[in-house]
Write a protein that holds these residues in place. Sequence first.
Motif, PDB file in Angstrom:
ATOM      1  N   ILE A 149       5.122   2.462   4.121  1.00 15.90           N
ATOM      2  CA  ILE A 149       5.862   2.861   2.924  1.00 15.90           C
ATOM      3  C   ILE A 149       6.597   1.635   2.401  1.00 15.90           C
ATOM      4  O   ILE A 149       7.283   0.943   3.163  1.00 15.90           O
ATOM      5  N   LEU A 150       6.422   1.373   1.110  1.00 15.88           N
ATOM      6  CA  LEU A 150       7.119   0.268   0.467  1.00 15.88           C
ATOM      7  C   LEU A 150       8.253   0.879  -0.348  1.00 15.88           C
ATOM      8  O   LEU A 150       8.003   1.634  -1.288  1.00 15.88           O
ATOM      9  N   MET A 151       9.494   0.561   0.033  1.00 15.92           N
ATOM     10  CA  MET A 151      10.641   1.154  -0.654  1.00 15.92           C
ATOM     11  C   MET A 151      11.497   0.093  -1.327  1.00 15.92           C
ATOM     12  O   MET A 151      11.396  -1.084  -1.022  1.00 15.92           O
ATOM     13  N   THR A 176       3.913  -4.964  -7.497  1.00 15.15           N
ATOM     14  CA  THR A 176       3.363  -6.322  -7.406  1.00 15.15           C
ATOM     15  C   THR A 176       2.847  -6.597  -5.997  1.00 15.15           C
ATOM     16  O   THR A 176       1.718  -7.057  -5.800  1.00 15.15           O
ATOM     17  N   GLN A 177       3.662  -6.321  -5.000  1.00 16.13           N
ATOM     18  CA  GLN A 177       3.288  -6.587  -3.611  1.00 16.13           C
ATOM     19  C   GLN A 177       2.159  -5.661  -3.163  1.00 16.13           C
ATOM     20  O   GLN A 177       1.205  -6.105  -2.524  1.00 16.13           O
ATOM     21  N   ALA A 178       2.277  -4.393  -3.504  1.00 11.01           N
ATOM     22  CA  ALA A 178       1.278  -3.424  -3.029  1.00 11.01           C
ATOM     23  C   ALA A 178      -0.107  -3.779  -3.563  1.00 11.01           C
ATOM     24  O   ALA A 178      -1.088  -3.764  -2.818  1.00 11.01           O
ATOM     25  N   ARG A 179      -0.202  -4.142  -4.833  1.00 13.26           N
ATOM     26  CA  ARG A 179      -1.516  -4.453  -5.408  1.00 13.26           C
ATOM     27  C   ARG A 179      -2.161  -5.637  -4.705  1.00 13.26           C
ATOM     28  O   ARG A 179      -3.341  -5.627  -4.393  1.00 13.26           O
ATOM     29  N   LEU A 180      -1.366  -6.679  -4.445  1.00 13.63           N
ATOM     30  CA  LEU A 180      -1.925  -7.859  -3.777  1.00 13.63           C
ATOM     31  C   LEU A 180      -2.328  -7.527  -2.348  1.00 13.63           C
ATOM     32  O   LEU A 180      -3.373  -7.964  -1.862  1.00 13.63           O
ATOM     33  N   LEU A 181      -1.505  -6.763  -1.661  1.00 22.37           N
ATOM     34  CA  LEU A 181      -1.797  -6.441  -0.263  1.00 22.37           C
ATOM     35  C   LEU A 181      -3.045  -5.576  -0.129  1.00 22.37           C
ATOM     36  O   LEU A 181      -3.842  -5.790   0.792  1.00 22.37           O
ATOM     37  N   ASN A 200      -6.355  -6.723   1.990  1.00 21.71           N
ATOM     38  CA  ASN A 200      -6.486  -6.116   3.311  1.00 21.71           C
ATOM     39  C   ASN A 200      -7.367  -4.882   3.358  1.00 21.71           C
ATOM     40  O   ASN A 200      -7.542  -4.302   4.424  1.00 21.71           O
ATOM     41  N   GLY A 201      -7.860  -4.465   2.202  1.00 23.78           N
ATOM     42  CA  GLY A 201      -8.681  -3.257   2.190  1.00 23.78           C
ATOM     43  C   GLY A 201      -7.873  -1.992   2.419  1.00 23.78           C
ATOM     44  O   GLY A 201      -8.425  -0.967   2.816  1.00 23.78           O
ATOM     45  N   TRP A 202      -6.565  -2.074   2.183  1.00 26.21           N
ATOM     46  CA  TRP A 202      -5.746  -0.866   2.273  1.00 26.21           C
ATOM     47  C   TRP A 202      -5.864  -0.121   0.953  1.00 26.21           C
ATOM     48  O   TRP A 202      -6.461  -0.614   0.003  1.00 26.21           O
ATOM     49  N   VAL A 203      -5.287   1.080   0.916  1.00 27.32           N
ATOM     50  CA  VAL A 203      -5.248   1.844  -0.326  1.00 27.32           C
ATOM     51  C   VAL A 203      -3.799   2.002  -0.762  1.00 27.32           C
ATOM     52  O   VAL A 203      -2.937   2.308   0.053  1.00 27.32           O
ATOM     53  N   GLU A 249      -9.272   6.312   8.594  1.00 31.43           N
ATOM     54  CA  GLU A 249      -9.199   4.944   9.133  1.00 31.43           C
ATOM     55  C   GLU A 249      -8.514   3.999   8.149  1.00 31.43           C
ATOM     56  O   GLU A 249      -8.093   2.909   8.518  1.00 31.43           O
ATOM     57  N   THR A 250      -8.486   4.364   6.879  1.00 34.18           N
ATOM     58  CA  THR A 250      -7.940   3.462   5.867  1.00 34.18           C
ATOM     59  C   THR A 250      -6.416   3.540   5.860  1.00 34.18           C
ATOM     60  O   THR A 250      -5.838   4.620   5.845  1.00 34.18           O
ATOM     61  N   ARG A 251      -5.796   2.364   5.881  1.00 38.25           N
ATOM     62  CA  ARG A 251      -4.344   2.326   5.899  1.00 38.25           C
ATOM     63  C   ARG A 251      -3.808   2.562   4.480  1.00 38.25           C
ATOM     64  O   ARG A 251      -4.244   1.908   3.530  1.00 38.25           O
ATOM     65  N   VAL A 252      -2.868   3.478   4.353  1.00 40.96           N
ATOM     66  CA  VAL A 252      -2.289   3.768   3.039  1.00 40.96           C
ATOM     67  C   VAL A 252      -0.985   3.009   2.878  1.00 40.96           C
ATOM     68  O   VAL A 252      -0.183   2.915   3.807  1.00 40.96           O
ATOM     69  N   MET A 253      -0.792   2.436   1.699  1.00 44.11           N
ATOM     70  CA  MET A 253       0.474   1.821   1.359  1.00 44.11           C
ATOM     71  C   MET A 253       1.123   2.669   0.264  1.00 44.11           C
ATOM     72  O   MET A 253       0.663   2.677  -0.875  1.00 44.11           O
ATOM     73  N   PHE A 254       2.143   3.417   0.635  1.00 39.85           N
ATOM     74  CA  PHE A 254       2.855   4.260  -0.323  1.00 39.85           C
ATOM     75  C   PHE A 254       3.821   3.397  -1.131  1.00 39.85           C
ATOM     76  O   PHE A 254       4.579   2.606  -0.553  1.00 39.85           O
TER      77      PHE A 254
END
Length: 220
Positions: free
Chosen positions: A10-12, A21-26, A30-33, A84-89
């Motif tokens: 979770i990005l808070m 900005t950070q989530a899109r680059l990550l 990294n192949g996260w969603v 299996e896919t890591r989620v970035m909220f």
Amino acid sequence: MSHGRPGDLILMGPPGVGKGTQARLLVDRNGWVQLATGDIFRDHLRRKTPLGELAASYMYKGSYVPDDVTVGMVRERIAEIPRETRVMFDGFPRTVAQAEALDEILAKQGRAIGRVILLDVPRDELLDRLASRATCSICQAVYSTGHPPKAPGICDRCGGAVVATARPDDSPDVVRKRLEVYSDQTEPVVRFYDARGLVRRVDGVGDVEDVIKRLLEAAA
Ligand code: AP5
Ligand code: MG
Ligand code: ZN
């Protein structure tokens, strides 16, 4: 984490801190969603769906969309993401009720939150950033005076045209309200996760690449 599956992230942090900005680059690297509730609402708004119109009536005032609406939308979206896919909220959960609902949704799918990253930027810089937002017209990457594209007007990621794009909710009055709502309703969510020892605080000031490095260390 059981079975070696890395927990979801979770990005808070308050409006303008750099979550998008950070989530899109990550996720690119990294192949996260990325699951960004504000982006999903804006997408509905562009497509003029009933959900988009409902959400806009809250967003334009700087207040939160009701929990049941937001949680229902997230529940559907998570169901489409392989386990299996890591989620970035990004921008969710924003209330304690949402955080509790998220626990339940994730548990049903054998997922769990592994880390909560809290980005930190002084209020004056948040205001500056939101007052000078610019966006790639193709991939929606965001820029500002403090984070301009390397070549003026040209997106670093895709070469698209970068245009000034204050969002309707970036006007000074609405930004003030968004910051207020954040302290009232979202700071308690930080305490909710702090109590579980999940929160890592990351300095969000400086070059975007430096922030990413700090963030990845904190996420490990
Ligand atoms: P949402 O879309 O989530 O907006 P927000 O969190 O209020 O704020 P931003 O998206 O503006 O900030 P950000 O942290 O993503 O920063 P960004 O990367 O863009 O929510 C909007 C609305 O939708 C809410 O008010 C609510 O109504 C509704 N909503 C959404 N989720 C909801 C939920 N869960 N429940 C209920 N309602 C919900 O960066 C900002 C600027 O800074 C950019 O110009 C960028 O280029 C610049 N920048 C980024 N990093 C740097 C850096 N390192 N240095 C200099 N500048 C930088
Ligand atoms: Mg955002
Ligand atoms: Zn682009």
